[in-house]
Design an enzyme around this catalytic site. Sequence first.
Site, PDB file in Angstrom:
ATOM      1  N   LYS A 205     -18.837 -15.952   2.682  1.00 37.64           N
ATOM      2  CA  LYS A 205     -20.289 -15.794   2.776  1.00 37.64           C
ATOM      3  C   LYS A 205     -20.966 -15.360   1.481  1.00 37.64           C
ATOM      4  O   LYS A 205     -20.513 -14.433   0.828  1.00 37.64           O
ATOM      5  CB  LYS A 205     -20.590 -14.702   3.809  1.00 37.64           C
ATOM      6  CG  LYS A 205     -20.255 -15.077   5.225  1.00 37.64           C
ATOM      7  CD  LYS A 205     -21.004 -14.127   6.116  1.00 37.64           C
ATOM      8  CE  LYS A 205     -20.357 -13.934   7.452  1.00 37.64           C
ATOM      9  NZ  LYS A 205     -20.554 -12.575   7.921  1.00 37.64           N
TER      10      LYS A 205
ATOM     11  N   GLY B 108     -12.738  -3.784   0.703  1.00 41.89           N
ATOM     12  CA  GLY B 108     -14.123  -3.310   0.799  1.00 41.89           C
ATOM     13  C   GLY B 108     -14.479  -2.382  -0.347  1.00 41.89           C
ATOM     14  O   GLY B 108     -15.566  -2.477  -0.931  1.00 41.89           O
TER      15      GLY B 108
ATOM     16  N   ARG C 205       0.818  -1.215   0.000  1.00 43.48           N
ATOM     17  CA  ARG C 205       0.000   0.000   0.000  1.00 43.48           C
ATOM     18  C   ARG C 205       0.853   1.267   0.000  1.00 43.48           C
ATOM     19  O   ARG C 205       0.439   2.283  -0.561  1.00 43.48           O
ATOM     20  CB  ARG C 205      -0.932  -0.011   1.202  1.00 43.48           C
ATOM     21  CG  ARG C 205      -2.062  -0.991   0.993  1.00 43.48           C
ATOM     22  CD  ARG C 205      -2.954  -1.053   2.178  1.00 43.48           C
ATOM     23  NE  ARG C 205      -4.186  -1.723   1.823  1.00 43.48           N
ATOM     24  CZ  ARG C 205      -5.046  -2.193   2.702  1.00 43.48           C
ATOM     25  NH1 ARG C 205      -4.822  -2.052   3.979  1.00 43.48           N
ATOM     26  NH2 ARG C 205      -6.143  -2.781   2.297  1.00 43.48           N
TER      27      ARG C 205
ATOM     28  N   GLY D  22      -8.621  -8.542   0.136  1.00 43.40           N
ATOM     29  CA  GLY D  22      -7.382  -8.854   0.849  1.00 43.40           C
ATOM     30  C   GLY D  22      -6.962 -10.305   0.699  1.00 43.40           C
ATOM     31  O   GLY D  22      -5.786 -10.606   0.472  1.00 43.40           O
TER      32      GLY D  22
HETATM   33  P1  AMP Z   1     -14.065 -13.453   2.388  1.00 43.27           P
HETATM   34  O1  AMP Z   1     -13.483 -12.570   3.429  1.00 43.27           O
HETATM   35  O2  AMP Z   1     -15.551 -13.462   2.344  1.00 43.27           O
HETATM   36  O3  AMP Z   1     -13.433 -13.285   1.025  1.00 43.27           O
HETATM   37  O4  AMP Z   1     -13.723 -14.933   2.845  1.00 43.27           O
HETATM   38  C1  AMP Z   1     -12.433 -15.408   2.944  1.00 43.27           C
HETATM   39  C2  AMP Z   1     -12.412 -16.537   3.905  1.00 43.27           C
HETATM   40  O5  AMP Z   1     -13.246 -17.585   3.445  1.00 43.27           O
HETATM   41  C3  AMP Z   1     -11.029 -17.121   4.059  1.00 43.27           C
HETATM   42  O6  AMP Z   1     -10.572 -16.848   5.346  1.00 43.27           O
HETATM   43  C4  AMP Z   1     -11.226 -18.598   3.826  1.00 43.27           C
HETATM   44  O7  AMP Z   1     -10.572 -19.393   4.771  1.00 43.27           O
HETATM   45  C5  AMP Z   1     -12.729 -18.784   3.965  1.00 43.27           C
HETATM   46  N1  AMP Z   1     -13.188 -19.952   3.216  1.00 43.27           N
HETATM   47  C6  AMP Z   1     -13.004 -20.208   1.926  1.00 43.27           C
HETATM   48  N2  AMP Z   1     -13.514 -21.397   1.596  1.00 43.27           N
HETATM   49  C7  AMP Z   1     -14.046 -21.925   2.699  1.00 43.27           C
HETATM   50  C8  AMP Z   1     -14.737 -23.147   2.999  1.00 43.27           C
HETATM   51  N3  AMP Z   1     -14.966 -24.061   2.041  1.00 43.27           N
HETATM   52  N4  AMP Z   1     -15.173 -23.328   4.265  1.00 43.27           N
HETATM   53  C9  AMP Z   1     -14.945 -22.415   5.222  1.00 43.27           C
HETATM   54  N5  AMP Z   1     -14.314 -21.237   5.002  1.00 43.27           N
HETATM   55  C10 AMP Z   1     -13.866 -20.989   3.754  1.00 43.27           C
END
Ligand code: AMP
Length: 400
Positions: free
Chosen positions: A201, A380, A39, A357
């Site tokens: 999510k 974000g 950054r 990130g």
């Molecule tokens: P996000 O911040 O929404 O992009 O989510 C990233 C996070 O999703 C990372 O920390 C991953 O470890 C988690 N993640 C990815 N795939 C899975 C999975 N199949 N089950 C649980 N967590 C996951």
Amino acid sequence: MKKQNILDIPQKLHNKKIIMRVDFNVPLSENGNITNDKRIVAAIPTINYLLEQDCAVILISHLGRPKGVVTPQMSLAPIATYLKNAFSNHNVFMADDCIGTEVKEMANSLKSGEILLLENLRFHQEETNNDPSFAQELASLADFFVQDAFGAVHRVHASTAGITKYLPSASGLLIKKEIDYLGDALSTPQKPFIAILGGAKVSDKINVIQNLLPKVDSLIIGGAMAYTFLKAQNINVANSRVEEDNLDLARNLLKEATAKNVKLLLPIDHISATDFAEDAKPILSKEVTVPEGTMALDIGPKTAKIFKEEIINAKTVINNGPMGVFEFPAFAKGTLAIAEAIATATANGAVTIVGGGDSASAVKKAGVESKISHVSTGGGASLEFLEGKVLPGIDSLTDK
Ligand code: AMP
């Protein structure tokens, strides 16, 4: 409305005192060493441009979430040391605060070609509250405001939105680069256009999916969010992470994709485990169903192959979110394979954009960071841009 960028107005900047919002929210080790300087490096072209216009440059940033409390571990002092090395031909000063009499005096005596870094904005609660008198006090230090903190422009804070009420303003070179890449991909993508979404999510990415569905040719969904889509089709996902509340929504998005003729790709095999743990034993399940008693933590090899083929033939690729729990080496293969495929797509002539990130650290882990057309500095902010939202820190800048 088009916003002013510093490249449009060198004459207005010449010899002026500039207050510039940067995103120096870098990770620090326990002993205060900068563990990733991406950054800071990303802000240097704008600082150099302003120095070339004989400006005096006052830099403002947040670091972490000190919530209005002076927190020594979140001081910007390590960044001042970094800047002294990076700009060894210039005087670089650091103030103990970002407002107050002493800061005012330092700003007043700052000469053309000199740099002054102010202390963490978020040591004052007024920053995140977008307090008008705090914004005005920051503005009073300079003649002109430059916004270059892409990672913060989705926030309505004193140093993003508030300050623009009191000074003429423009975006910097980093914001221009981010907006050019993301904006062109959304408005005039070279086809085939593919979006690869992953992460924890569905609920975080609903708006992105809805905004992208009318634009993309293919949508790849991996990561934990894929299991809500699989369960929505009555596929047994065993203990995999599922958002029960979003099953109907997932069904509707699947229908919408079909109606819009978008090829929506989901995992067809998995690497799963009995526990969510780094040392959990990886279990390869060759079917689309996840074995009873386990949770899927990564896409399987058949899925990775199908996703890769789709990606390497695309001409525009956007990725936000990992394909699995890539923080655990045993469950990182799918995410790393996709990062490599994105790099291959770049080599094949595609414009490739990685945002968020986790995805940014995945391309770094895969060793292909330099082979991606653009790795966004804003998690974000890039997500909100992909959702089609107005970014207040850009929207509040002076019109062209
Ligand atoms: P996000 O911040 O929404 O992009 O989510 C990233 C996070 O999703 C990372 O920390 C991953 O470890 C988690 N993640 C990815 N795939 C899975 C999975 N199949 N089950 C649980 N967590 C996951």
